[in-house]
Each structure stands twice: as structure tokens, then as C-alpha cells.
Motif scaffolding. Sequence first.
Motif, short mmCIF file in Angstrom:
data_model
loop_
_atom_site.label_atom_id
_atom_site.label_comp_id
_atom_site.label_asym_id
_atom_site.label_seq_id
_atom_site.Cartn_x
_atom_site.Cartn_y
_atom_site.Cartn_z
N LEU A 106 0.77 -1.58 0.12
CA LEU A 106 -0.05 0.06 0.40
C LEU A 106 0.63 1.54 -0.26
CD1 LEU A 106 -2.70 1.45 0.35
CD2 LEU A 106 -2.79 1.40 3.00
N VAL A 107 0.79 2.29 -1.13
CA VAL A 107 1.42 3.72 -1.08
C VAL A 107 0.03 4.79 -1.37
CG1 VAL A 107 3.19 4.59 -2.32
CG2 VAL A 107 3.42 2.36 -2.67
N THR A 108 1.04 5.62 0.08
CA THR A 108 -0.30 6.61 -0.04
C THR A 108 1.41 7.99 -0.77
OG1 THR A 108 0.39 7.25 2.24
CG2 THR A 108 -0.67 5.89 1.49
N LYS A 109 0.56 9.01 -0.57
CA LYS A 109 1.21 10.16 -1.25
C LYS A 109 2.56 10.72 0.01
CE LYS A 109 -0.46 13.27 -3.79
NZ LYS A 109 -0.85 13.61 -4.67
N ASP A 110 2.70 9.95 1.40
CA ASP A 110 3.37 9.82 2.22
C ASP A 110 4.16 8.65 2.90
OD1 ASP A 110 1.05 9.55 3.48
OD2 ASP A 110 1.55 11.20 5.18
N SER A 111 3.52 7.44 2.48
CA SER A 111 4.49 6.12 2.86
C SER A 111 4.65 5.04 2.02
CB SER A 111 2.76 5.86 3.91
OG SER A 111 2.53 5.73 3.56
N VAL A 112 4.61 4.12 1.99
CA VAL A 112 4.86 2.82 1.64
C VAL A 112 5.17 1.86 3.06
CG1 VAL A 112 6.31 1.12 0.37
CG2 VAL A 112 6.30 3.94 -0.12
N LYS A 113 3.84 0.97 2.96
CA LYS A 113 3.45 -0.38 3.19
C LYS A 113 4.19 -1.69 3.01
CE LYS A 113 0.79 3.00 6.37
NZ LYS A 113 -0.59 2.33 7.00
N LEU A 114 4.56 -2.47 3.00
CA LEU A 114 4.90 -3.98 2.65
C LEU A 114 4.43 -4.82 3.48
CD1 LEU A 114 8.59 -3.04 0.46
CD2 LEU A 114 6.29 -3.84 0.34
N ARG A 115 3.78 -6.06 3.42
CA ARG A 115 3.70 -6.84 3.65
C ARG A 115 3.76 -8.14 3.77
NH1 ARG A 115 -2.59 -8.19 5.61
NH2 ARG A 115 -2.71 -9.60 3.51
N ASN A 116 4.61 -8.81 4.32
CA ASN A 116 5.05 -10.48 3.74
C ASN A 116 4.47 -11.55 4.23
OD1 ASN A 116 6.65 -12.65 2.74
ND2 ASN A 116 8.50 -11.69 2.81
N LYS A 119 7.08 -14.61 4.54
CA LYS A 119 7.70 -14.39 6.02
C LYS A 119 7.69 -13.99 7.07
CE LYS A 119 11.76 -15.40 3.29
NZ LYS A 119 12.53 -16.64 3.32
N LYS A 120 6.38 -13.41 7.23
CA LYS A 120 5.75 -12.99 8.36
C LYS A 120 6.35 -12.64 8.67
CE LYS A 120 2.59 -16.78 8.28
NZ LYS A 120 1.05 -16.52 7.74
N THR A 121 6.40 -11.25 7.72
CA THR A 121 6.90 -9.47 8.04
C THR A 121 6.66 -8.66 7.39
OG1 THR A 121 8.80 -10.23 6.08
CG2 THR A 121 9.68 -10.95 8.57
N TYR A 122 6.93 -7.33 8.02
CA TYR A 122 6.12 -6.18 7.75
C TYR A 122 7.16 -5.23 7.37
CZ TYR A 122 5.49 -3.72 11.89
OH TYR A 122 6.03 -3.62 13.37
N PHE A 123 6.64 -4.22 6.16
CA PHE A 123 7.59 -2.89 6.09
C PHE A 123 6.93 -1.97 6.26
CE2 PHE A 123 9.33 0.95 3.54
CZ PHE A 123 9.80 0.33 4.42
N VAL A 124 6.98 -0.72 7.32
CA VAL A 124 6.86 0.20 6.93
C VAL A 124 7.43 1.71 7.32
CG1 VAL A 124 4.52 2.51 7.94
CG2 VAL A 124 5.33 0.25 8.27
N GLY A 125 6.94 2.63 6.03
CA GLY A 125 8.37 3.75 5.47
C GLY A 125 8.12 4.94 4.51
N ASP A 126 8.92 4.92 4.18
CA ASP A 126 8.62 6.19 2.81
C ASP A 126 9.13 6.18 2.20
OD1 ASP A 126 10.47 6.77 3.32
OD2 ASP A 126 10.17 8.79 4.87
N PHE A 127 9.11 7.34 0.96
CA PHE A 127 9.74 7.68 -0.32
C PHE A 127 11.37 6.79 -0.38
CE2 PHE A 127 5.85 7.55 -2.23
CZ PHE A 127 5.55 7.14 -2.97
N ASN A 128 11.84 7.92 0.74
CA ASN A 128 13.61 7.43 0.79
C ASN A 128 13.59 6.06 0.33
OD1 ASN A 128 13.68 10.05 1.25
ND2 ASN A 128 13.04 10.24 3.54
N TYR A 129 12.65 4.89 1.07
CA TYR A 129 12.87 3.90 0.98
C TYR A 129 13.33 2.88 -0.37
CZ TYR A 129 12.25 -1.90 1.33
OH TYR A 129 12.44 -3.41 0.64
N LEU A 130 12.53 3.25 -1.37
CA LEU A 130 12.06 2.92 -2.30
C LEU A 130 13.13 3.71 -3.75
CD1 LEU A 130 8.50 2.92 -3.54
CD2 LEU A 130 9.17 1.39 -2.76
N SER A 131 13.68 4.80 -2.94
CA SER A 131 14.62 5.47 -3.86
C SER A 131 15.93 5.02 -3.63
CB SER A 131 14.86 6.61 -2.84
OG SER A 131 13.24 7.87 -3.79
N LYS A 132 16.05 4.78 -2.30
CA LYS A 132 17.07 3.66 -2.58
C LYS A 132 17.99 2.88 -2.48
CE LYS A 132 17.97 6.02 2.44
NZ LYS A 132 18.66 6.26 3.77
N LEU A 133 16.94 2.20 -2.94
CA LEU A 133 16.15 0.95 -3.72
C LEU A 133 16.73 0.40 -5.39
CD1 LEU A 133 15.38 -2.34 -2.48
CD2 LEU A 133 13.64 -2.17 -3.42
#
Length: 278
Positions: A106-116, A119-133
Motif C-alpha cells: 500500500l503506497v500513499t503520498k507519504d508512506s510505503v507499507k509492505l506485508r510479506n 516470511k511473516k514480516t512487514y515494512f512501514v516507511g516512506d519513499f526514501n526506501y524506494l529511492s535507495k532501493l
Amino acid sequence: MKLFREASYLPVLILITILVSTGCKTREKVRITGEFPKLEHKSARTLTELMKKNEFTFNTMSAKMNVDAEFNGANNSFTATIRCKKDSAIWISISPALGIEVARLLVTKDSVKLRNGLKKTYFVGDFNYLSKLINTDLDYDMLESLILGNSVAFYDEDEKLHSSTIFGNYIVSTIRKRKLKKVIQKNEMSKELSQTIWLEPVNYRIDKISFSDPQSNRSFIALYSNLQKVDSLVLPMKGRFEVNAERMATINFEYSKVTLNTPLTFPFSIPESYERKQ
């Protein structure tokens, strides 16, 4: 980093490199076939106005696509279900051939959320994560433009744009015509930071977008095909995307179903048993 072996990263790669267009319900083909037509000259200003006039706009969109992806030599095939509310949210569910969801984004204007789910893991962050990737700057508007097949991060200053024609397409580029033809003929990267858009001459929809940054040795190419009509707008059903950077990716996709302007939900919850990943 083995992105295609880590389900938590699958949606990120999809979002960055394949979500660039939508499909449609009808099958009315509108592409020109046969010999390349001789095109009358149009200025860069005129072409950008026509391109923006014919961009795809909507309130909500839901779609399914079949994806074949290669990332640093690893191949994967899967199905993605997409929901989008314009200027607001992009939701993606990833499933393998068996149809069981393995990841959700789920991506919004100010957040990026991933659910695996594997692996039973998750990530919550912003576009800096995608940019660095992928080692480049990204924001929500850029990603949404890629979903729609609309122009991305293009210069608006007239003096920086140049127009030409080649292979039956109009071209708007930050590269001057003479240099651009040399780049295309030699199939090489521009020696300067550049962006080039190929427009088909009937609907002024994008056939190809290329970005080139020689200093960092990075490039991105999006190719669109099989233009068809949905309602009164024209969209591509197939695409190919190539990312050439520290991480290499090639994506081929085909839409199988698209529905526009219906009520949508964007469910995203994180079970208490899931572990947060940085």
C-alpha cells in the motif's frame, strides 16, 4: 540482495518497474500498421500539450496483470491485482500461480507499507526506501504517472525541449535532433542527462520513455504496445520495462482485466505475530 527470492520486496520492484499503464474492457485496436507515415512538423510545445490532453485520468481503477520478470538473473512469473485511487493510494496484491497471496503493498503520498505473508514480516516507511532501493529519486506522482502511461518528470521549460520525427513517431526530448538521431542509430546511452518520449501520431499516447544518467551509469526504458480503447481513452495492454543500474531488471507484463470508477477498498492490516523489517 535477492529481491525475487524475498517476497517482501516483490511489490516494490513491481511498483517501480512495471506499473506504467492500464488495460481495458474493449478490444478496439487503434495503432497504425504498415509503412511509417510521413508526419508534419509539430513544435515541442504542441506535442507536450497534445500528450497531456490525451493522458489517462480517472477516479478509481482496479486491474489484473500477468507478469514475467527477471532481476539480476533470477526469473519469476506471477499475477498482480492492482487498485488505485487517483492522487491518493496504490494497492497491490501479489500471487503466484496457485492464486494464494504472498505479499501486499500500500503506497500513499507519504508512506510505503509492505506485508510479506511467507516470511511473516512487514515494512512501514516512506519513499526514501524506494529511492535507495533503485538508487534514484521517486515520489507518489511519478509512480502514478507510470501506472497510467502518462509523462513522467518531463521538463516544462520550452527552451529545454526539442521535437523531431523518426520511425513514424513524434519525439520530444531534452536532446537536440542531430544528437538524438546518433544516439538512436547507435543504440547507445546519451552522454548527457536526458529524457526522451516517443509519441504515436494518432492518439498522442506514449510508445516509449527513456531516461539516461551517464554520470551514474543508470538508465530506464519503458516500451508500450497493443494500444486499445477504454471508454473514450486509449491505453496500452502490454509493456516491457528495463532498469539498468546497480540492480538490473527486465519486466514484461500483460493486463487481463481493468475496471474504472467503481467503489474500491484498500485493506491493509498487520497481524500482531508479524515481525517488522527495516
